[in-house]
Motif scaffolding. Structure first.
Motif, PDB file in Angstrom:
ATOM      1  N   PRO A 123      44.601  30.301  55.086  1.00  0.00           N
ATOM      2  CA  PRO A 123      43.238  29.835  54.795  1.00  0.00           C
ATOM      3  C   PRO A 123      43.237  28.407  54.259  1.00  0.00           C
ATOM      4  CG  PRO A 123      43.617  32.045  53.913  1.00  0.00           C
ATOM      5  CD  PRO A 123      44.939  31.528  54.367  1.00  0.00           C
ATOM      6  N   LYS A 124      42.086  27.722  54.392  1.00  0.00           N
ATOM      7  CA  LYS A 124      41.999  26.325  53.959  1.00  0.00           C
ATOM      8  C   LYS A 124      42.092  26.199  52.446  1.00  0.00           C
ATOM      9  CE  LYS A 124      39.186  24.851  57.905  1.00  0.00           C
ATOM     10  NZ  LYS A 124      37.889  24.257  58.341  1.00  0.00           N
ATOM     11  N   THR A 125      41.461  27.107  51.734  1.00  0.00           N
ATOM     12  CA  THR A 125      41.484  27.073  50.271  1.00  0.00           C
ATOM     13  C   THR A 125      42.264  28.279  49.740  1.00  0.00           C
ATOM     14  OG1 THR A 125      39.394  28.295  50.159  1.00  0.00           O
ATOM     15  CG2 THR A 125      39.267  25.885  50.173  1.00  0.00           C
ATOM     16  N   ILE A 126      42.704  28.149  48.481  1.00  0.00           N
ATOM     17  CA  ILE A 126      43.440  29.244  47.844  1.00  0.00           C
ATOM     18  C   ILE A 126      42.452  30.349  47.481  1.00  0.00           C
ATOM     19  CG2 ILE A 126      44.872  29.910  45.896  1.00  0.00           C
ATOM     20  CD1 ILE A 126      45.866  27.040  45.764  1.00  0.00           C
ATOM     21  N   PRO A 127      42.575  31.523  48.075  1.00  0.00           N
ATOM     22  CA  PRO A 127      41.597  32.579  47.787  1.00  0.00           C
ATOM     23  C   PRO A 127      41.906  33.279  46.473  1.00  0.00           C
ATOM     24  CG  PRO A 127      43.199  33.372  49.373  1.00  0.00           C
ATOM     25  CD  PRO A 127      43.567  31.941  49.074  1.00  0.00           C
ATOM     26  N   PRO A 128      40.874  33.718  45.724  1.00  0.00           N
ATOM     27  CA  PRO A 128      41.133  34.593  44.572  1.00  0.00           C
ATOM     28  C   PRO A 128      41.782  35.896  45.019  1.00  0.00           C
ATOM     29  CG  PRO A 128      38.886  33.712  44.521  1.00  0.00           C
ATOM     30  CD  PRO A 128      39.451  33.383  45.879  1.00  0.00           C
ATOM     31  N   PHE A 129      42.309  36.612  44.057  1.00  0.00           N
ATOM     32  CA  PHE A 129      43.089  37.806  44.384  1.00  0.00           C
ATOM     33  C   PHE A 129      42.259  38.821  45.162  1.00  0.00           C
ATOM     34  CE2 PHE A 129      44.395  42.158  43.280  1.00  0.00           C
ATOM     35  CZ  PHE A 129      45.667  42.149  43.808  1.00  0.00           C
ATOM     36  N   TRP A 130      41.072  39.185  44.645  1.00  0.00           N
ATOM     37  CA  TRP A 130      40.280  40.215  45.303  1.00  0.00           C
ATOM     38  C   TRP A 130      39.730  39.726  46.642  1.00  0.00           C
ATOM     39  CZ3 TRP A 130      41.239  44.819  43.912  1.00  0.00           C
ATOM     40  CH2 TRP A 130      41.541  45.125  42.578  1.00  0.00           C
ATOM     41  N   HIS A 131      39.469  38.447  46.768  1.00  0.00           N
ATOM     42  CA  HIS A 131      39.031  37.921  48.055  1.00  0.00           C
ATOM     43  C   HIS A 131      40.179  37.949  49.075  1.00  0.00           C
ATOM     44  CE1 HIS A 131      36.479  35.802  50.825  1.00  0.00           C
ATOM     45  NE2 HIS A 131      37.349  34.807  50.946  1.00  0.00           N
ATOM     46  N   ILE A 171      32.013  49.683  37.015  1.00  0.00           N
ATOM     47  CA  ILE A 171      30.636  49.410  37.448  1.00  0.00           C
ATOM     48  C   ILE A 171      30.385  47.917  37.556  1.00  0.00           C
ATOM     49  CG2 ILE A 171      28.216  49.635  36.762  1.00  0.00           C
ATOM     50  CD1 ILE A 171      28.942  52.328  35.534  1.00  0.00           C
ATOM     51  N   VAL A 172      30.878  47.156  36.570  1.00  0.00           N
ATOM     52  CA  VAL A 172      30.698  45.697  36.615  1.00  0.00           C
ATOM     53  C   VAL A 172      31.471  45.095  37.790  1.00  0.00           C
ATOM     54  CG1 VAL A 172      31.148  43.553  35.352  1.00  0.00           C
ATOM     55  CG2 VAL A 172      30.230  45.534  34.161  1.00  0.00           C
ATOM     56  N   PHE A 173      32.683  45.613  38.067  1.00  0.00           N
ATOM     57  CA  PHE A 173      33.476  45.108  39.186  1.00  0.00           C
ATOM     58  C   PHE A 173      32.773  45.373  40.519  1.00  0.00           C
ATOM     59  CE2 PHE A 173      36.581  46.182  42.509  1.00  0.00           C
ATOM     60  CZ  PHE A 173      37.196  44.949  42.654  1.00  0.00           C
ATOM     61  N   ILE A 174      32.213  46.570  40.674  1.00  0.00           N
ATOM     62  CA  ILE A 174      31.487  46.878  41.910  1.00  0.00           C
ATOM     63  C   ILE A 174      30.256  45.987  42.052  1.00  0.00           C
ATOM     64  CG2 ILE A 174      30.188  48.696  43.099  1.00  0.00           C
ATOM     65  CD1 ILE A 174      32.112  50.720  41.928  1.00  0.00           C
ATOM     66  N   ARG A 175      29.594  45.724  40.920  1.00  0.00           N
ATOM     67  CA  ARG A 175      28.403  44.858  40.991  1.00  0.00           C
ATOM     68  C   ARG A 175      28.775  43.426  41.353  1.00  0.00           C
ATOM     69  NH1 ARG A 175      25.245  42.158  42.211  1.00  0.00           N
ATOM     70  NH2 ARG A 175      23.139  41.718  41.437  1.00  0.00           N
ATOM     71  N   GLN A 176      29.909  42.926  40.859  1.00  0.00           N
ATOM     72  CA  GLN A 176      30.323  41.565  41.193  1.00  0.00           C
ATOM     73  C   GLN A 176      30.746  41.430  42.649  1.00  0.00           C
ATOM     74  OE1 GLN A 176      33.388  40.682  38.367  1.00  0.00           O
ATOM     75  NE2 GLN A 176      31.966  40.210  36.692  1.00  0.00           N
ATOM     76  N   HIS A 177      31.316  42.493  43.221  1.00  0.00           N
ATOM     77  CA  HIS A 177      31.781  42.463  44.611  1.00  0.00           C
ATOM     78  C   HIS A 177      31.022  43.513  45.430  1.00  0.00           C
ATOM     79  CE1 HIS A 177      35.086  41.033  42.021  1.00  0.00           C
ATOM     80  NE2 HIS A 177      35.373  40.195  42.993  1.00  0.00           N
ATOM     81  N   LEU A 178      29.728  43.556  45.274  1.00  0.00           N
ATOM     82  CA  LEU A 178      28.940  44.620  45.886  1.00  0.00           C
ATOM     83  C   LEU A 178      28.997  44.552  47.412  1.00  0.00           C
ATOM     84  CD1 LEU A 178      27.095  46.969  45.134  1.00  0.00           C
ATOM     85  CD2 LEU A 178      25.141  45.420  45.305  1.00  0.00           C
ATOM     86  N   THR A 201      33.774  47.042  53.088  1.00  0.00           N
ATOM     87  CA  THR A 201      35.078  47.685  53.230  1.00  0.00           C
ATOM     88  C   THR A 201      34.925  49.174  53.540  1.00  0.00           C
ATOM     89  OG1 THR A 201      36.051  46.084  51.690  1.00  0.00           O
ATOM     90  CG2 THR A 201      37.279  48.122  52.089  1.00  0.00           C
ATOM     91  N   ILE A 202      34.017  49.846  52.831  1.00  0.00           N
ATOM     92  CA  ILE A 202      33.778  51.267  53.093  1.00  0.00           C
ATOM     93  C   ILE A 202      33.231  51.469  54.505  1.00  0.00           C
ATOM     94  CG2 ILE A 202      32.403  53.265  52.407  1.00  0.00           C
ATOM     95  CD1 ILE A 202      32.586  52.345  49.553  1.00  0.00           C
ATOM     96  N   TYR A 203      32.334  50.585  54.938  1.00  0.00           N
ATOM     97  CA  TYR A 203      31.717  50.732  56.259  1.00  0.00           C
ATOM     98  C   TYR A 203      32.738  50.564  57.388  1.00  0.00           C
ATOM     99  CZ  TYR A 203      29.331  49.133  60.459  1.00  0.00           C
ATOM    100  OH  TYR A 203      28.943  48.942  61.754  1.00  0.00           O
ATOM    101  N   VAL A 204      33.531  49.492  57.327  1.00  0.00           N
ATOM    102  CA  VAL A 204      34.485  49.249  58.418  1.00  0.00           C
ATOM    103  C   VAL A 204      35.576  50.318  58.429  1.00  0.00           C
ATOM    104  CG1 VAL A 204      34.016  46.776  58.471  1.00  0.00           C
ATOM    105  CG2 VAL A 204      35.843  47.637  57.009  1.00  0.00           C
ATOM    106  N   THR A 205      35.945  50.836  57.250  1.00  0.00           N
ATOM    107  CA  THR A 205      36.954  51.893  57.206  1.00  0.00           C
ATOM    108  C   THR A 205      36.420  53.187  57.816  1.00  0.00           C
ATOM    109  OG1 THR A 205      37.886  50.898  55.199  1.00  0.00           O
ATOM    110  CG2 THR A 205      38.504  53.169  55.694  1.00  0.00           C
TER     111      THR A 205
END
Length: 442
Positions: free
Chosen positions: A246-254, A172-179, A185-189
């Motif tokens: 990419p110009k910057t190093i992206p975090p894993f989930w990004h 739940i916390v993960f979904i809230r952080q990446h809401l 992702t669900i929409y485009v899929t």
């Protein structure tokens, strides 16, 4: 003599069977995993006898200790009386024992009558006792193994029940952080799945397609792609499309989000291009529909090859992180690029095979039939049940319309009548307009 409690066991089994039919809601709220195991039959459902099992063990052990102490006292008293004979009648479940005192003899009587005489005794058959003890030993071993398996499953289910609430909180916390990314992702899929279904239906319509419908769907697909990239124009989403990290190093989930969105949008754009091909081959028959299937297959294998390259710039920037040390980051990046190059070999071969099939002018599953051959076989196609149009003679000497047999060979490799192998299985055909629905994350 032994007494068997049939009535009590029957009542308990009826109670267990009646309770097992209904799903225990209260117990599911207390222990969900264990309840599901018991309800599905993996674990034996617990009854009232199982709940009182621990209490009965305590009383059972106390009674055994008192009986053992009494028997020891009796044997010591019997040992002091010289010349006396101690006779004990054993039942079916008791083991045979032979104890010799200091001055007395101990005998075991195996029946109801005792032989006459001071020293005469009838000893029971030892083979029956050994057989019963062996059977009891095997039963005890199997019951011990089943109890051990039940205990292990119960421990696993309790461990899952302990970590399940905390895992749900983390999700739940993960979904809230990446809401936003989660719902995008669900929409485009979902939009891509629906677009693939639309494309397959339009391909199956063949000559009955409407040009206005094809143009409308292609415009909607392209507007969807442009809208997504316009919304994320500041998130380095379009750089990997040109094989630029990419110009910057992206975090894993990004990084995962960038790869999923790019992979989906590239397939969406390829679907719009396939609709343009359907417009071009809309009024064709026979030969044109066969070329249409080859073109759709070539586009799909070219898309698979491009999608295999697409995640490489993102992971290249992600692994090449100097914060972990120059040597370590260079080593990991080199390993990833090596694995990526080895996985691209199959994609290149498939694309080359599709290109070779498109450049082949003649049919590799038959030839055009002559008028004599058509008249001998009958002027009726076995697939469409109509008069043959551009009849094709297969290697098994069966004749069909070129339009019908071309569509058939997009799905099968055998003759529609005799099931003889006709078309070689070189590559998978995507002539029905379908697009691969699996994500390429690495």
């Amino acid at each position: 003599m032994e007494t068997v409690g049939v009535g009590a066991d029957t009542a308990n089994s009826d109670t267990v069977s009646s309770t097992s039919n209904s799903f225990p809601i209260v117990r599911f709220l207390q222990a969900p995993v264990t309840t599901l195991f018991e309800y599905s039959g993996v674990l034996r459902p617990r009854s009232s006898n199982d709940i009182r099992e621990s209490e009965s063990l305590i009383s059972h052990s106390r009674s055994h200790s008192s009986s053992d102490s009494g028997s020891s006292r009796g044997s010591s008293d019997g040992g002091n009386n010289e010349g006396e004979v101690s006779i004990r009648i054993i039942g079916d479940g008791e083991p045979e024992e032979e104890d010799g005192g200091d001055g007395g003899d101990t005998g075991v009587v195996g029946g109801d009558s005792v032989g006459g005489g001071g020293g005469e005794r009838e000893v029971g058959d030892s083979s029956d006792v050994d057989g019963r003890s062996g059977a009891e030993g095997s039963n005890n071993t199997s019951s011990d193994s089943s109890n051990q398996q039940r205990y292990d499953l119960q421990q696993v289910s309790r461990w899952i029940e302990q970590i399940l609430p905390f895992s749900l909180l983390l999700i739940i916390v993960f979904i809230r952080q990446h809401l936003q990314g989660f719902f995008v992702t669900i929409y485009v899929t979902a939009f891509m799945y629906k677009s693939n279904d639309i494309l397959r239906k339009q391909t199956a319509l063949k000559g009955e397609r409407k040009l206005s419908v094809l143009v409308g769907y292609s415009i909607i697909f392209m507007l969807h792609v442009v809208g997504v990239y316009w919304w994320y124009q500041n998130d380095d989403l379009s750089y990997p499309l040109l094989m630029v990290p990419p110009k910057t190093i992206p975090p894993f989930w990004h990084a995962v989000f960038i790869i999923i969105v790019n992979d989906t949008m590239v397939r969406q754009a390829a679907m719009a291009f396939k609709l343009v091909l359907l417009m071009y081959y809309r009024n064709g028959r026979g030969h044109n529909f066969r070329r249409q299937g080859q073109m759709l297959t070539l586009v799909e294998y070219g898309l698979l090859l491009y999608r295999a390259f697409l995640p490489a710039p993102v992971w290249y920037r992600f692994f090449l992180n100097k914060e972990y040390g120059g040597l370590f980051s260079s080593f990991i990046t080199g390993l990833y690029l090596t694995f990526k190059l080895t996985s691209l070999v199959e994609k290149v071969r498939s694309f080359y095979a599709a290109l070779k099939a498109l450049s082949r002018k003649e049919m590799h599953y038959g030839s055009y039939a002559t008028l004599e051959q058509v008249s001998e076989a009958g002027d009726m196609c076995a697939i469409c049940q109509e008069k043959m149009q551009a009849p094709i003679l297969l290697c098994c000497n069966h004749i069909f319309c070129e339009d019908c047999v071309s569509e058939w060979f997009e799905r099968e490799r055998t003759c529609p009548l005799c099931r003889a192998l006709v078309r070689p299985a070189d590559i998978r055909s995507f002539g029905d307009g379908s697009t691969s629905l699996f994500f390429r994350l690495f």
